[in-house]
Motif scaffolding. Structure first.
Motif, PDB file in Angstrom:
ATOM      1  N   GLN A 118      34.637  34.646  34.835  1.00  0.00           N
ATOM      2  CA  GLN A 118      34.587  36.161  34.746  1.00  0.00           C
ATOM      3  C   GLN A 118      34.447  36.845  36.248  1.00  0.00           C
ATOM      4  OE1 GLN A 118      32.398  37.230  31.402  1.00  0.00           O
ATOM      5  NE2 GLN A 118      33.953  36.601  30.001  1.00  0.00           N
ATOM      6  N   GLU A 168      36.994  36.300  38.487  1.00  0.00           N
ATOM      7  CA  GLU A 168      38.142  37.008  38.086  1.00  0.00           C
ATOM      8  C   GLU A 168      38.106  38.547  38.488  1.00  0.00           C
ATOM      9  OE1 GLU A 168      38.793  36.305  34.188  1.00  0.00           O
ATOM     10  OE2 GLU A 168      40.313  34.351  34.511  1.00  0.00           O
ATOM     11  N   THR A 193      38.377  38.882  42.126  1.00  0.00           N
ATOM     12  CA  THR A 193      39.964  38.589  42.753  1.00  0.00           C
ATOM     13  C   THR A 193      40.474  40.080  42.244  1.00  0.00           C
ATOM     14  OG1 THR A 193      39.835  36.313  42.076  1.00  0.00           O
ATOM     15  CG2 THR A 193      41.884  37.608  42.107  1.00  0.00           C
ATOM     16  N   GLN A 194      40.189  40.865  41.087  1.00  0.00           N
ATOM     17  CA  GLN A 194      40.847  41.904  40.553  1.00  0.00           C
ATOM     18  C   GLN A 194      40.319  43.202  41.564  1.00  0.00           C
ATOM     19  OE1 GLN A 194      39.599  42.549  36.729  1.00  0.00           O
ATOM     20  NE2 GLN A 194      41.231  41.315  35.725  1.00  0.00           N
TER      21      GLN A 194
END
Length: 160
Positions: A69, A72, A75-76
């Protein structure tokens, strides 16, 4: 006369203490400035190191899912920055934006209509479905920006 001639010779042999002192002060000032710059860089590196160490501690203590998480989310965030940069570039190509503040205002109103999915920029409607052109093709970012430029509400953000 011999003693008078020796006095000027001694004065010429003596170093110019004022010039030496001035040069030493200048060299010390330069070294101090270099030291201050290096100290500032060192502080920035220490702060980055502390952040990385804290992040590593969190990751070591967290579960595998938490680590996924975390990455991620990073990355987002990176994708969002890249998307905003790409949209800004397209705005500039489409005759520009009035200024950074107006772009940021416009960005806040349209960012939910633009997504990156599988590495591609997609324009979506408010219900989350992709937008299409009249010919049935997916609406491109360039077409979307052109539609914003023609829209009376968003047109005020563009130069003309």
């Amino acid at each position: 006369m011999n003693s008078q001639e020796s006095k000027p010779i001694q004065n010429e042999d003596q170093p110019d203490y004022k010039a030496l002192l001035t040069n030493a002060k200048q060299a010390l000032k330069i070294q101090y400035q270099k030291s201050a710059a290096l100290t500032s860089q060192l502080e920035a590196i220490k702060n980055q190191l502390e952040q990385v160490q804290a992040e590593n501690k969190i990751l070591r203590e967290s579960t595998y899912e938490d680590a996924i998480q975390h990455f991620e989310a990073r990355t987002q965030a990176a994708e969002l920055r890249a998307l905003k940069t790409e949209v800004r570039q397209n705005f500039l190509e489409a005759n520009g934006c009035q200024d950074d503040d107006s772009f940021d205002t416009l960005w806040e109103t349209i960012k939910n209509q633009i997504q990156i999915q599988d590495g591609e920029v997609k324009i979506i409607s408010k219900n989350g479905t992709p937008k299409f052109t009249f010919t049935g093709k997916l609406l491109s970012l360039k077409d979307f920006i052109q539609s914003l430029k023609e829209n009376p509400t968003s047109r005020k953000f563009f130069l003309d």
